[in-house]
Write a protein that holds these residues in place. Structure first.
Motif, PDB file in Angstrom:
ATOM      1  N   VAL A  60      33.093  36.188  46.243  1.00 44.43           N
ATOM      2  CA  VAL A  60      33.361  35.039  45.079  1.00 44.43           C
ATOM      3  C   VAL A  60      34.888  35.438  44.637  1.00 44.43           C
ATOM      4  O   VAL A  60      35.428  36.043  44.215  1.00 44.43           O
ATOM      5  N   TYR A  61      35.345  34.002  44.941  1.00 43.54           N
ATOM      6  CA  TYR A  61      36.687  33.691  44.570  1.00 43.54           C
ATOM      7  C   TYR A  61      36.856  33.023  43.358  1.00 43.54           C
ATOM      8  O   TYR A  61      36.149  31.948  43.061  1.00 43.54           O
ATOM      9  N   LEU A  62      37.800  33.677  42.401  1.00 44.51           N
ATOM     10  CA  LEU A  62      38.067  33.239  41.070  1.00 44.51           C
ATOM     11  C   LEU A  62      39.367  32.471  41.153  1.00 44.51           C
ATOM     12  O   LEU A  62      40.301  33.329  41.148  1.00 44.51           O
ATOM     13  N   LEU A  71      35.244  36.881  34.123  1.00 35.99           N
ATOM     14  CA  LEU A  71      35.268  38.064  34.611  1.00 35.99           C
ATOM     15  C   LEU A  71      36.086  39.160  33.795  1.00 35.99           C
ATOM     16  O   LEU A  71      35.683  40.324  33.445  1.00 35.99           O
ATOM     17  N   LEU A  72      36.960  38.637  33.069  1.00 33.33           N
ATOM     18  CA  LEU A  72      37.978  39.474  32.299  1.00 33.33           C
ATOM     19  C   LEU A  72      37.203  40.271  31.309  1.00 33.33           C
ATOM     20  O   LEU A  72      37.931  41.445  31.248  1.00 33.33           O
ATOM     21  N   PRO A  73      36.308  39.911  30.537  1.00 39.80           N
ATOM     22  CA  PRO A  73      35.623  40.967  29.565  1.00 39.80           C
ATOM     23  C   PRO A  73      35.122  42.187  30.344  1.00 39.80           C
ATOM     24  O   PRO A  73      34.800  43.146  29.637  1.00 39.80           O
ATOM     25  N   HIS A  74      34.807  41.916  31.775  1.00 41.91           N
ATOM     26  CA  HIS A  74      34.214  43.190  32.334  1.00 41.91           C
ATOM     27  C   HIS A  74      35.038  43.914  32.945  1.00 41.91           C
ATOM     28  O   HIS A  74      34.787  45.105  33.738  1.00 41.91           O
ATOM     29  N   MET A  75      36.394  43.688  33.122  1.00 44.24           N
ATOM     30  CA  MET A  75      37.351  44.411  33.668  1.00 44.24           C
ATOM     31  C   MET A  75      37.837  45.820  32.663  1.00 44.24           C
ATOM     32  O   MET A  75      37.845  45.348  31.281  1.00 44.24           O
ATOM     33  N   ARG A  80      42.722  44.371  33.057  1.00 45.04           N
ATOM     34  CA  ARG A  80      42.411  42.897  32.515  1.00 45.04           C
ATOM     35  C   ARG A  80      43.660  41.939  32.583  1.00 45.04           C
ATOM     36  O   ARG A  80      43.590  40.921  33.125  1.00 45.04           O
ATOM     37  N   ASP A  81      44.782  42.307  32.213  1.00 41.11           N
ATOM     38  CA  ASP A  81      45.953  41.751  32.062  1.00 41.11           C
ATOM     39  C   ASP A  81      46.496  41.318  33.372  1.00 41.11           C
ATOM     40  O   ASP A  81      46.585  39.855  33.758  1.00 41.11           O
ATOM     41  N   LYS A  82      46.561  42.066  34.526  1.00 37.90           N
ATOM     42  CA  LYS A  82      46.851  41.655  35.753  1.00 37.90           C
ATOM     43  C   LYS A  82      46.069  40.953  36.326  1.00 37.90           C
ATOM     44  O   LYS A  82      46.482  40.114  37.269  1.00 37.90           O
ATOM     45  N   THR A  83      44.836  41.054  36.148  1.00 30.84           N
ATOM     46  CA  THR A  83      43.683  40.183  36.740  1.00 30.84           C
ATOM     47  C   THR A  83      43.836  38.748  36.311  1.00 30.84           C
ATOM     48  O   THR A  83      43.598  37.779  36.990  1.00 30.84           O
ATOM     49  N   ILE A  91      35.961  38.883  43.953  1.00 34.67           N
ATOM     50  CA  ILE A  91      34.772  39.943  43.746  1.00 34.67           C
ATOM     51  C   ILE A  91      34.202  40.117  45.214  1.00 34.67           C
ATOM     52  O   ILE A  91      33.687  39.215  45.598  1.00 34.67           O
ATOM     53  N   LEU A  92      34.210  41.168  45.641  1.00 34.93           N
ATOM     54  CA  LEU A  92      33.465  41.581  46.828  1.00 34.93           C
ATOM     55  C   LEU A  92      32.225  42.387  46.616  1.00 34.93           C
ATOM     56  O   LEU A  92      32.081  43.343  45.894  1.00 34.93           O
ATOM     57  N   ALA A  93      31.151  41.854  47.102  1.00 32.59           N
ATOM     58  CA  ALA A  93      29.676  42.282  46.824  1.00 32.59           C
ATOM     59  C   ALA A  93      28.930  42.716  48.194  1.00 32.59           C
ATOM     60  O   ALA A  93      29.303  42.027  49.010  1.00 32.59           O
TER      61      ALA A  93
END
Length: 201
Positions: A60-62, A71-75, A80-83, A91-93
């Motif tokens: 999944v590409y964001l 996504l950020l709340p889960h990092m 978090r900041d670099k994401t 996201i690789l699943a």
């Protein structure tokens, strides 16, 4: 020049691009990552081997702010900041329902789909091959002249609920992707030598 270079079929320039000069990136330039680049990476790394050609990796590409905000709340705090600032995040699943594609990707064994459908260890089988594919994915990103910043520091269950609820997919790695900013690299850490990791019997 190291003597080991003489036995490698890959040209020195390609060796450097994929390994020696490539770095794990935390900071990127503002240059975007294009869909053409993403497709080219996929078309290259899809040839990497997996168990029974299962290819269980799902990506999944964001790119947009709204998608990234999910996504950020889960990092983890340190990621978090670099994401938030990366041009693109993947996201690789692993997909435990990979067996649905086996009649097409591994047609040489009749009934293979049903055999894996009944396998209680199917999710673990998917995870092993998807992690192999994650390694290929990072090398493919480098082959496109981009840099990857893979991270395991996130709430996997939170990401699963946010992006994969109702599926058989399990998040494994989050990867920030972009054009590297060499001025912002950390000093390179050493690597273990051959004799420290290998036993030849």
């Amino acid at each position: 020049m190291s003597a080991t270079l003489d036995v490698l079929a890959l040209p020195r320039e390609a060796q450097d691009l994929l390994f020696r000069e490539a770095r794990t990136a935390s900071v990127f330039t503002a240059e975007p990552v294009t869909d053409d680049q993403l497709r080219a990476v996929h078309d290259l790394v899809k040839w990497g081997p997996t168990g029974v050609n299962s290819q269980p990796l799902r990506v999944v590409y964001l790119r947009g702010e709204q998608a990234r905000a999910r996504l950020l709340p889960h990092m983890n705090e340190g990621n978090r900041d670099k994401t938030a600032k990366a041009p693109l995040t993947a996201i690789l699943a692993s997909d435990a329902d990979f067996h649905e594609h086996l009649p097409r990707t591994f047609p040489v064994v009749p009934g293979i789909r049903d055999a894996f459908a009944a396998n209680p260890d199917r999710a673990e089988v998917a995870k092993v091959s998807a992690l192999l594919q994650a390694g290929y994915f990072i090398i493919g990103v480098r082959a496109a002249g981009l840099a990857a910043g893979p991270m395991a520091g996130f709430d996997a269950e939170g990401v699963r609920r946010e992006f994969f609820e109702g599926t058989a997919r399990t998040p494994l790695v989050v990867v920030n992707i972009g054009h590297p900013d060499p001025e912002r690299y950390y000093p390179r850490n050493p690597r273990l030598d051959f004799d420290e990791v290998a036993t030849v019997l």
